[in-house]
Design an enzyme around this catalytic site. Structure first.
Site, PDB file in Angstrom:
ATOM      1  N   GLY A 143      17.690  21.990  16.995  1.00 28.50           N
ATOM      2  CA  GLY A 143      17.249  21.537  15.683  1.00 28.50           C
ATOM      3  C   GLY A 143      17.456  22.534  14.579  1.00 28.50           C
ATOM      4  O   GLY A 143      16.600  22.660  13.697  1.00 28.50           O
TER       5      GLY A 143
ATOM      6  N   ILE B 287      13.460  26.279   9.221  1.00 28.18           N
ATOM      7  CA  ILE B 287      13.183  27.499   9.985  1.00 28.18           C
ATOM      8  C   ILE B 287      14.304  27.798  10.967  1.00 28.18           C
ATOM      9  O   ILE B 287      14.724  28.949  11.124  1.00 28.18           O
ATOM     10  CB  ILE B 287      11.831  27.370  10.718  1.00 28.18           C
ATOM     11  CG1 ILE B 287      10.675  27.289   9.705  1.00 28.18           C
ATOM     12  CG2 ILE B 287      11.619  28.560  11.662  1.00 28.18           C
ATOM     13  CD1 ILE B 287       9.343  26.925  10.326  1.00 28.18           C
TER      14      ILE B 287
ATOM     15  N   TYR C 296       0.386  14.078  17.625  1.00 25.35           N
ATOM     16  CA  TYR C 296       1.165  15.231  17.184  1.00 25.35           C
ATOM     17  C   TYR C 296       0.627  16.517  17.801  1.00 25.35           C
ATOM     18  O   TYR C 296       1.387  17.356  18.297  1.00 25.35           O
ATOM     19  CB  TYR C 296       1.152  15.319  15.658  1.00 25.35           C
ATOM     20  CG  TYR C 296       1.890  16.526  15.107  1.00 25.35           C
ATOM     21  CD1 TYR C 296       3.248  16.709  15.363  1.00 25.35           C
ATOM     22  CD2 TYR C 296       1.237  17.480  14.328  1.00 25.35           C
ATOM     23  CE1 TYR C 296       3.926  17.807  14.870  1.00 25.35           C
ATOM     24  CE2 TYR C 296       1.911  18.582  13.826  1.00 25.35           C
ATOM     25  CZ  TYR C 296       3.244  18.746  14.104  1.00 25.35           C
ATOM     26  OH  TYR C 296       3.923  19.841  13.612  1.00 25.35           O
TER      27      TYR C 296
END
Length: 278
Positions: free
Chosen positions: A19, A24, A170
């Site tokens: 990702g 970041i 989450y």
């Protein structure tokens, strides 16, 4: 006893970041590139999006410009075959793997009644399962590295159930990533593999925050703070620094960093704490 610090020169070392097409992950990729590392960007985004800039190809170009060598691979971490093939391609191109960064993540700050099972499955498949799959396929190669590191971008385990009560699915998925990080640390401690978790104290002002949470963007820090922390982790001896759940600011303070205003998107204003921070 203070851990031995290695050189920040990572030439000939190879890192794979899941990702990493923006935010970041991209910032960590560029920091690694400036140290001379080979960097593999394994992410979904291969075509540009005007709302969220950055693709695996644009980041690869930035890595090369920063002094590293790049490999851009389109990977959905929900696909185990794609993960295995990406790690295989990494080893074929660069001869090995030294660093795995579990950065790919899905977010849904919603409660139980607002989180349908389809969204729950996405969170678990990307966050917890994707992290586990990347570790499963990377570890045989990391074990051959002279200083192997796994870094997972996930929060410290909670002492209270506050975030489960707010964002159950989450929170479960992100703490599941931390369970993976701590599990690898314990299972492979005697074999010299470092596995640590890293999480921001404040909101990190990425493009995704700018688009989805614009009111919070000015109250955050630049993702560079996470990259600076990551690089200091990678510079440590893997057999001496593992099993840690680190917060970026606290860790950097322990490392001697004192100027945190430089990371603020808008210096001088109060910063918003990141969710999943107790």
């Amino acid at each position: 006893m203070k851990e031995v610090i290695m050189s920040s020169d990572l030439r000939a070392r190879t890192a794979l970041i899941t990702g990493g097409s923006r935010g970041i992950g991209r910032e960590i990729a560029l920091a690694l590139a400036r140290s001379g590392a080979n960097v593999v960007i394994a992410a979904k985004t291969a075509e540009s999006n005007e709302r969220l800039p950055g693709t695996i190809h644009t980041v690869a170009e930035e890595i090369e410009a920063a002094g590293g060598k790049a490999l851009a691979l389109q990977v959905d971490v929900r696909d185990e075959v794609a993960i295995a093939e990406a790690i295989g391609a990494t080893v074929d191109v660069f001869g090995g793997l030294d660093i795995l960064v579990n950065n790919a993540s899905a977010i849904s700050p919603t409660g139980l009644l607002e989180t349908p099972l389809k969204r729950y499955d996405l969170l678990m498949d990307v966050n917890t399962r994707g992290t586990y799959a990347a570790m499963h396929h990377a570890l045989p190669h990391l074990l051959r590295s002279p200083n192997p590191h796994v870094l997972t971008l996930s929060p410290p385990l909670p002492r209270r159930g506050v975030w489960f009560g707010k964002y159950m699915a989450y929170a479960m998925s992100k703490y599941g990533m931390t369970h993976c990080a701590l599990g690898v640390a314990e299972e492979f401690r005697d074999r010299g593999v470092a596995s640590n978790a890293l999480w921001p104290r404040t909101m990190i002002s990425t493009d995704a925050v700018r688009v989805h949470y614009p009111d919070d963007y000015e109250q955050g820090r630049h993702p560079r703070i996470m990259a600076d922390a990551a690089m200091r982790i990678f510079a440590k001896r893997s057999n001496a620094f593992t099993g840690q759940c680190l917060i970026d600011e606290a860790f950097l303070r322990d490392e001697g960093v004192t100027d945190f205003e430089a990371y603020a998107v808008t210096p001088g204003i109060a910063l918003a704490e990141d969710i999943l921070m107790e």
